[in-house]
Design an enzyme around this catalytic site. Structure first.
Site, PDB file in Angstrom:
ATOM      1  N   HIS A 169     -30.489 -26.399  11.734  1.00 21.38           N
ATOM      2  CA  HIS A 169     -29.762 -26.633  10.467  1.00 21.38           C
ATOM      3  C   HIS A 169     -28.302 -26.282  10.758  1.00 21.38           C
ATOM      4  O   HIS A 169     -27.802 -25.630  11.385  1.00 21.38           O
ATOM      5  CB  HIS A 169     -30.213 -25.795   9.257  1.00 21.38           C
ATOM      6  CG  HIS A 169     -29.826 -25.877   7.905  1.00 21.38           C
ATOM      7  ND1 HIS A 169     -28.278 -25.727   7.594  1.00 21.38           N
ATOM      8  CD2 HIS A 169     -30.245 -26.769   6.727  1.00 21.38           C
ATOM      9  CE1 HIS A 169     -28.357 -26.036   6.277  1.00 21.38           C
ATOM     10  NE2 HIS A 169     -29.345 -26.725   5.765  1.00 21.38           N
ATOM     11  N   ASP A 190     -33.016 -17.792  12.470  1.00 21.96           N
ATOM     12  CA  ASP A 190     -32.928 -18.386  11.180  1.00 21.96           C
ATOM     13  C   ASP A 190     -34.206 -18.535  10.362  1.00 21.96           C
ATOM     14  O   ASP A 190     -34.825 -19.390  10.857  1.00 21.96           O
ATOM     15  CB  ASP A 190     -32.124 -19.778  11.236  1.00 21.96           C
ATOM     16  CG  ASP A 190     -31.879 -20.388   9.920  1.00 21.96           C
ATOM     17  OD1 ASP A 190     -32.591 -20.163   9.026  1.00 21.96           O
ATOM     18  OD2 ASP A 190     -31.295 -21.538  10.116  1.00 21.96           O
ATOM     19  N   GLN A 199     -36.797 -20.995   6.498  1.00 22.32           N
ATOM     20  CA  GLN A 199     -37.755 -21.721   6.111  1.00 22.32           C
ATOM     21  C   GLN A 199     -39.091 -20.982   6.391  1.00 22.32           C
ATOM     22  O   GLN A 199     -40.216 -21.372   6.205  1.00 22.32           O
ATOM     23  CB  GLN A 199     -38.109 -23.118   6.957  1.00 22.32           C
ATOM     24  CG  GLN A 199     -37.017 -24.210   6.753  1.00 22.32           C
ATOM     25  CD  GLN A 199     -36.757 -24.564   5.081  1.00 22.32           C
ATOM     26  OE1 GLN A 199     -38.058 -24.542   4.580  1.00 22.32           O
ATOM     27  NE2 GLN A 199     -35.843 -25.190   4.605  1.00 22.32           N
ATOM     28  N   LYS A 234     -35.478 -19.847  -1.389  1.00 25.54           N
ATOM     29  CA  LYS A 234     -36.305 -20.829  -0.870  1.00 25.54           C
ATOM     30  C   LYS A 234     -37.950 -19.884  -0.922  1.00 25.54           C
ATOM     31  O   LYS A 234     -38.692 -20.456  -0.488  1.00 25.54           O
ATOM     32  CB  LYS A 234     -35.949 -20.955   0.683  1.00 25.54           C
ATOM     33  CG  LYS A 234     -34.976 -22.012   0.755  1.00 25.54           C
ATOM     34  CD  LYS A 234     -34.621 -22.278   2.358  1.00 25.54           C
ATOM     35  CE  LYS A 234     -33.287 -23.059   2.478  1.00 25.54           C
ATOM     36  NZ  LYS A 234     -32.910 -24.230   2.017  1.00 25.54           N
ATOM     37  N   CYS A 263     -29.162 -31.793   6.281  1.00 21.05           N
ATOM     38  CA  CYS A 263     -28.199 -30.905   7.177  1.00 21.05           C
ATOM     39  C   CYS A 263     -28.577 -30.697   8.370  1.00 21.05           C
ATOM     40  O   CYS A 263     -28.460 -29.849   9.229  1.00 21.05           O
ATOM     41  CB  CYS A 263     -27.956 -29.503   6.435  1.00 21.05           C
ATOM     42  SG  CYS A 263     -27.528 -29.836   4.715  1.00 21.05           S
TER      43      CYS A 263
HETATM   44  N1  7TS Z   1     -31.250 -22.890   7.999  1.00 21.11           N
HETATM   45  C1  7TS Z   1     -32.541 -23.635   7.593  1.00 21.11           C
HETATM   46  C2  7TS Z   1     -33.243 -23.714   8.665  1.00 21.11           C
HETATM   47  C3  7TS Z   1     -32.441 -24.266   6.212  1.00 21.11           C
HETATM   48  O1  7TS Z   1     -33.327 -24.879   6.065  1.00 21.11           O
HETATM   49  C4  7TS Z   1     -31.366 -23.877   5.318  1.00 21.11           C
HETATM   50  C5  7TS Z   1     -31.313 -24.841   4.185  1.00 21.11           C
HETATM   51  C6  7TS Z   1     -30.434 -22.904   5.662  1.00 21.11           C
HETATM   52  C7  7TS Z   1     -30.505 -22.439   7.056  1.00 21.11           C
HETATM   53  C8  7TS Z   1     -29.249 -22.739   4.876  1.00 21.11           C
HETATM   54  O2  7TS Z   1     -29.661 -22.083   3.885  1.00 21.11           O
HETATM   55  P1  7TS Z   1     -28.845 -21.677   2.515  1.00 21.11           P
HETATM   56  O3  7TS Z   1     -29.864 -20.782   1.456  1.00 21.11           O
HETATM   57  O4  7TS Z   1     -27.877 -20.742   3.045  1.00 21.11           O
HETATM   58  O5  7TS Z   1     -28.327 -23.090   2.102  1.00 21.11           O
HETATM   59  N2  7TS Z   1     -32.319 -25.809   4.122  1.00 21.11           N
HETATM   60  C9  7TS Z   1     -32.040 -27.140   3.300  1.00 21.11           C
HETATM   61  C10 7TS Z   1     -32.798 -28.141   3.084  1.00 21.11           C
HETATM   62  O6  7TS Z   1     -33.629 -28.245   3.928  1.00 21.11           O
HETATM   63  N3  7TS Z   1     -32.559 -28.871   2.180  1.00 21.11           N
HETATM   64  O7  7TS Z   1     -31.403 -28.445   1.505  1.00 21.11           O
HETATM   65  C11 7TS Z   1     -31.154 -27.157   2.009  1.00 21.11           C
END
Ligand code: 7TS
Length: 416
Positions: free
Chosen positions: A133, A210, A213, A236, A374
């Protein structure tokens, strides 16, 4: 049926009943019952989470770690109890290895900046993969640029699996950090992070995972993984937005400089010199997000009550059912066909633009995400502009996938 007969109820039925815990799922979209298939972007919230937050504000709120009065002590206890809940959720050795941050993005930025300042020098290397990501690419690019270090990217194959031979060939004494996602948000690939950590540790290279997910879908044990850093976002995993966790091994966190300066993170301040607080407070400058840490702990309790093994089995059933169903649509091309996959189906149909499919699905009450998710470099790897992505949460059921199938069939008929 007698109450004690409940064991005979199938797993699927038990989890099916949980749908009613999510009030938003009663909504209609464009006149149709909402089918929410975008949990990888952000999951919906059960009422136990929203009510824990309201109850905290109604009964317990005051600032933490500073008041001698009872209310502040109660708020501090509630906040620190949330930390202990997270500690046990990921099996961290110490509660002070759990740092509250805004989310995964902030956690990675914290490590890239602080660890980078202390340990990355000109000519060093940082390893990531094609599957990352943007949150696990850009912070490393920034630190590499600042320090004159180089970013190395491990290849993935057509199925979306990491090429471990390529990874092995890139590991060397120049590498100062490996940063890899546990589960790909775009493809659903479950990556062999334990193996990757073990390989990196042979050369004493730390690994950041990371887990954005992964935490909603599988049991995480940071000690068994031997991860040096593990980051995730509350929103999430059925928790609130604006709260997430950076787990770091004590010995790394102790060697890293603070990320933000301000209140909470100090021991003493004079104009000449400031000394820093101990862990975890060294990395938690300012008033923390107390309410949402409590909401996150409520989400962890909720997940724990159902059982992550039950959730992942349920989502796996959905993945298999949905993949079979959608594969009968003419022109269907799945993007990401790894052997080990979590509840994500990314696809394209013929040469129809993903955005057009997403728009017509929305008209029928189906919420999916379209675009590059992303992960632009991953889209470049496949030579595509983006995908349509259906991603699952514990509240989804087979009927949701039947609705997706019917709506998609209609959309494809209109668009082709
Ligand atoms: N890493 C992964 C693997 C992610 O899926 C996401 C967000 C992030 C980092 C960032 O997370 P945040 O909570 O700091 O924003 N993924 C997604 C997605 O798949 N669609 O919208 C956000």
């Amino acid at each position: 049926m007698e109450a004690f007969d409940v064991d005979t109820t199938s797993m699927k039925n038990r989890i099916g009943e949980r749908r009613k815990d999510f009030p938003i799922l009663q909504r209609q979209m464009n006149g149709k019952p909402l089918v929410f298939l975008d949990s990888a972007a952000s999951s919906q919230k059960p009422d136990v989470v929203t009510s824990a937050i309201k109850s905290y504000y109604d009964k317990t709120h005051a600032n933490v770690h500073r008041g001698v009065y009872q209310l502040s002590q109660e708020a501090t206890d509630a906040f620190e109890k949330s930390r202990a809940t997270i500690q046990s959720f990921i099996n961290a050795k110490h509660s002070h290895e759990v740092i509250f941050v805004r989310g995964c993005t902030e956690g990675i930025n914290l490590v890239a900046s602080s660890y980078g300042d202390a340990f990355i020098r000109e000519g060093d290397e940082v390893i990531i993969t094609t599957l990352e990501h943007h949150s696990n690419i850009v912070p490393w690019q920034m630190v590499c640029e600042k320090k004159g270090a180089n970013l190395k990217v491990v290849h993935v194959d057509e199925a979306g699996e990491i090429d471990l031979d390529d990874y092995k060939s890139k590991l060397s004494s120049k590498v100062k950090m490996v940063a890899v996602n546990h589960i790909s948000n775009t493809l659903g690939t479950i990556n062999p992070v334990k193996q990757m950590i073990d390989m990196a540790h042979e050369l004493d290279i730390p690994v950041l995972v990371d887990g954005a997910q992964a935490t909603p879908h599988m049991k995480i044990d940071v000690q068994a993984l031997d991860a040096d850093f593990y980051v995730f976002s509350g929103h999430k995993m059925y928790g609130p937005t604006g709260i997430g966790v950076l787990y770091g091994k004590e010995h790394w966190l102790n060697k890293m400089p603070p990320y933000h300066g301000g209140g909470e993170m100090i021991k003493t301040v004079t104009f000449e010199k400031t000394t820093y607080n101990e862990l975890p407070f060294k990395f938690e400058a300012g008033t923390p997000n107390i309410a949402d840490s409590i909401g996150l702990a409520a989400a962890v309790d909720y997940i724990g009550e159902i059982g992550l093994d039950v959730i992942s089995e349920h989502e796996n059933d959905l993945l298999n059912y949905g993949t079979d169903l959608l594969s009968s649509i003419e022109g269907m091309r799945f993007i990401g066909t790894a052997k080990a996959k979590a509840g994500v189906i990314s696809f394209l149909v013929g040469d129809i633009h993903p955005y057009d499919i997403g728009t017509l699905l929305d008209k029928q009450g189906i919420a999916v995400r379209t675009g590059h998710h992303c992960t632009q470099p991953l889209m470049d790897h496949y030579g595509i502009p983006g995908t349509v992505r259906a991603s699952f949460g514990l509240y989804n059921n087979m009927e949701d996938l039947d609705r997706l199938y019917e709506a998609l069939t209609r959309a494809v008929n209109i668009l082709s």
